[in-house]
Design an enzyme around this catalytic site. Structure first.
Site, PDB file in Angstrom:
ATOM      1  N   ASP A  84      -1.434  -6.914   1.746  1.00 28.39           N
ATOM      2  CA  ASP A  84      -0.740  -6.462   2.858  1.00 28.39           C
ATOM      3  C   ASP A  84      -1.524  -5.643   3.825  1.00 28.39           C
ATOM      4  O   ASP A  84      -2.404  -5.065   3.369  1.00 28.39           O
ATOM      5  CB  ASP A  84       0.541  -5.553   2.336  1.00 28.39           C
ATOM      6  CG  ASP A  84       1.730  -5.605   3.529  1.00 28.39           C
ATOM      7  OD1 ASP A  84       1.426  -5.984   4.484  1.00 28.39           O
ATOM      8  OD2 ASP A  84       2.894  -5.483   3.100  1.00 28.39           O
ATOM      9  N   CYS A  85      -1.075  -5.347   5.081  1.00 26.96           N
ATOM     10  CA  CYS A  85      -2.038  -4.879   6.081  1.00 26.96           C
ATOM     11  C   CYS A  85      -2.489  -3.297   5.739  1.00 26.96           C
ATOM     12  O   CYS A  85      -1.705  -2.243   5.871  1.00 26.96           O
ATOM     13  CB  CYS A  85      -1.673  -5.111   7.396  1.00 26.96           C
ATOM     14  SG  CYS A  85      -1.375  -6.803   7.672  1.00 26.96           S
TER      15      CYS A  85
END
Length: 749
Positions: free
Chosen positions: A297-298
């Site tokens: 995830d970012c």
């Protein structure tokens, strides 16, 4: 080693020579023996002959062979760049830049114009796998069409314009306060898994030679808020909850062939999800059999040290992520990989092993094929927001809307009323249709537009917002509630938008990072509803929301209540179809609606005790699976018997009402002799059934005996033996429901 790293051309030449020799041995000698190109031999029966600049461009080779050939051509620094979501171009190999980050929860999102479907939680309310498959197919058709147009116009591949989609979100909506729950398929693992699998199959296509698009199941694992704490929170889940609740939907997605899995921001049982060998290797790969690539995830990798304080430095975080198998970094952490190699913290071979699955995905998508050999090349502008796609969005919206209340059959309304009044801040607000992670359509139809289009040409219609979204009216003068008393009927449209609920950085009007800790509608909207209430004229409420709402005050003030979720571009039309009786409502709640927040365990408690229809012992406001229709479906008979290695369940349904309707028949099992702590009911199957008025229908279910099991405290499957209660009904059997809405039998296993 350091000397070789300074001479990447040496590595490249040797690796390519080895790969090329293997290719010759496997596929026959080539006419052109130049190691920088490959010429295929003529196909049998033809004179065709094609020359490729590089061997890996030959689409007749296996994907794994092409991957190895391309790896042999790349320098170390080029390989490192391809581990980032914003992969740079490799101009000398004619490989363009590519951005892996694309979204498609309910339509091609944040991209070019596209068809907008109901938000994921609304799609879940359809309980319709076939519909989900068709929705996925349309979304991927439009994605390919946009991609093809970009290729034809020689446009650079910007973010959100590619073919790798970070959807679906199959996290379990375990707590209704979570603002991102709208992105999921609800609280039940079976429903979430089956709908997610159907979506994936529709998206990725059925071409054995390649993918239409690549999908990504997220967020692995045990992730569902609170939003404000996700970058440092430790979700503690015992093994039984882990394997019974949090993992099954991912397993269904893996079985469906999902190409990627995204790991979550939070920790699970002490380990960062994107740096957990137990979650990512032992469970995801070894136990569940996942073969694709992993995406962080970012910014999740930098959370290891900055949020979780699990590692001491960025270098340690990168090493942990790579050693845990994270192929693709959404973020910029992997830019530091060369420094880690230089210091001997990681081996260069790890870069190759992480990059190979990413290249495999791109080969499957046909990105490195010659232009005339790329798959799905026929898709173009005609396939974007076509009339057929618009019709499917409308069908999905119609099937997603849930009728929760209909006092004395006030709905459907007549189309030829003298005066129909519309009020509420959501009625003319296009954001009420969209939810988050959305695209944009040139034909967004609000509730006001849909109703106005549907009524007779001599019906007087008016609309006034009447209240601000979530703050008190600045002007106290009331010119709106009096209209409700004059009208034949009032439709009041209330709810939320992505400004109030959703992801932490997008819900800009939320003081709680996008969550709804109280479950209540904004006070400004409740005050409006109080002013509209009258004993003389019907008030029909429509609520647009991605999460359950505390309706304890709303229900007494309204005669009918429709829960519309975020219904997509055709939401206004679909609601008008239902309000005026052209379509009977058939949506079902994919999540339990509690009476109020005090019935729930603490938000950050990840134990399933007291949660969802399986373990909630307090009476809910509306149970999982609930939804009314305009018909009067009844279960006339239920038979269940053992047949070899399965159970056969036969139900007979009758629609005793005045309207033809769709129903969702649900099959639940309960263990009467199981150990303590077992689910009080568990969804095992469901079917949509079309019921004509006055006509009896037979519905047959089959349950394989191997699917009758429970999980022990160690997360192991234990076959169940003993008395099994089998129930068919129109909602979960955990609350008082109307007579004839369920039947049960008991079998001895």
């Amino acid at each position: 080693m350091h000397t070789l790293l300074k001479k990447p051309e040496t590595i490249r030449s040797v690796a390519y020579l080895i790969a090329y020799i293997l290719t010759i041995l496997l596929f026959g000698s080539c006419q052109n023996t130049n190691t920088s190109s490959l010429a295929t031999t003529p196909k049998e029966g033809t004179q065709e002959q094609t020359t490729y600049q590089y061997a890996w461009q030959d689409s007749s080779l296996t994907v794994s062979s092409r991957v190895q050939l391309l790896l042999g051509e790349m320098t170390f620094s080029e390989k490192v760049g391809q581990l980032r979501y914003d992969s740079p171009a490799i101009e000398r190999l004619n490989i363009p830049a590519y951005n892996w980050w694309n979204e498609a929860l309910h339509g091609v999102a944040r991209s070019a114009k596209a068809t907008v479907f109901p938000q994921a939680i609304g799609l879940a309310a359809t309980f319709d796998e076939g519909l989900m498959n068709r929705v996925g197919n349309v979304i991927s058709d439009e994605s390919r069409a946009i991609y093809n147009l970009l290729q034809q116009h020689d446009k650079p591949m910007a973010q959100y314009m590619g073919l790798t989609y970070w959807s679906p979100n199959v996290n379990i909506f375990r707590d209704p306060r979570w603002g991102r729950g709208q992105e999921t398929y609800g609280e039940d693992p079976l429903l979430a898994g089956r709908l997610g699998a159907a979506f994936i199959k529709g998206m990725q296509g059925d071409d054995p030679n390649g993918l239409k698009v690549a999908t990504c199941a997220k967020h692995f694992a045990v992730h569902s808020g609170p939003e404000a704490e996700r970058h440092g929170f430790d979700a503690k889940a015992n093994k039984r909850d882990l394997f019974e609740t949090y993992l099954p939907a991912f397993e269904k997605c893996i079985d469906a062939g999902v190409e990627a899995v995204m790991c979550a921001y939070n920790r699970t049982n002490g380990e960062p999800c994107c740096g957990s060998p137990y979650l990512l290797q032992d469970i995801l790969k070894d136990q569940l059999g996942f073969k694709g690539h992993l995406v962080s995830d970012c910014g999740a990798i930098s959370d290891f040290h900055s949020g979780h304080h699990y590692t001491e430095s960025l270098e340690a975080s990168i090493a942990l992520a790579m050693q845990s198998g994270i192929n693709l970094n959404c973020g910029q952490s992997y830019q530091e990989i060369p420094a880690l190699v230089e210091k001997g913290i990681i081996a260069p071979s790890l870069v190759d092993s992480l990059l190979a699955p990413l290249l495999s995905t791109r080969f499957k998508l046909g990105m490195f094929n010659r232009q005339d050999q790329r798959p799905y090349a026929h898709l173009g502008e005609k396939d974007i927001h076509s009339s057929a796609h618009q019709a499917l969005s409308k069908e999905a919206a119609q099937k997603s809307i849930v009728l929760l209340q209909n006092k004395e059959g006030v709905l459907p309304l007549r189309k030829d009323l003298d005066f129909l009044y519309m009020v509420g801040p959501m009625g003319g607000n296009v954001l009420s249709l969209l939810g988050n992670y959305n695209g944009l359509s040139p034909d967004l139809k609000t509730v006001v537009e849909g109703i106005t289009e549907k009524v007779s040409p001599i019906t007087r219609v008016e609309y006034r917002p009447g209240a601000l979204l979530h703050t008190p009216n600045s002007n106290p003068i009331d010119w709106f509630s009096v209209q409700s008393r004059e009208a034949d009927a009032t439709v009041v449209v209330l709810g939320f938008t992505a400004m109030l609920e959703g992801e932490e950085g997008e819900a800009i009007a939320s003081t709680t990072h996008g969550d709804n800790p109280t479950l209540k509608l904004p006070e400004s909207q409740l005050e409006l509803l109080r002013k509209l209430a009258t004993d003389e004229k019907p008030v029909i409420a429509v609520i647009c929301s991605g999460s359950p709402v505390d309706l304890t005050e709303v229900l007494p003030l309204t005669d009918a209540l429709l829960f519309a979720w975020y219904p997509g571009e055709a939401g206004g039309e679909a609601l008008a179809d239902i309000i005026f009786g052209d379509v009977s409502p058939s949506g079902k709640l994919p999540i339990t609606f509690p009476q109020h927040v005090d019935q729930l365990p603490p938000f950050n408690n990840y134990s399933m005790k007291g949660r969802t229809y399986k373990y909630m012992t307090k009476p809910p406001l509306f149970p999982f699976g609930y939804g009314m229709t305009y018909g009067k479906p009844m279960i006339e008979k239920l038979e269940a018997k053992k047949e070899n290695d399965s159970l056969k369940i036969v139900g007979r349904l009758m629609n005793e009402g005045k309207y033809d309707t769709n129903e969702v028949l649900q099959l639940y099992t309960s263990f009467l002799d199981g150990p303590s702590g077992m689910p009080q009911a568990e969804l095992k199957n469901f079917k949509r059934v079309y019921l004509k008025k006055g006509v009896e229908e037979e519905v047959v279910f089959s349950i394989d005996s191997k699917d009758i099991f429970y999980y022990n405290e160690e997360g192991q499957k234990i076959p169940y033996k003993g008395a099994l209660k089998v129930t068919i009904g129109f909602s979960a059997p955990i609350a008082a429901i109307s007579k004839g809405a369920s039947k049960s039998v008991t079998l001895q296993l």
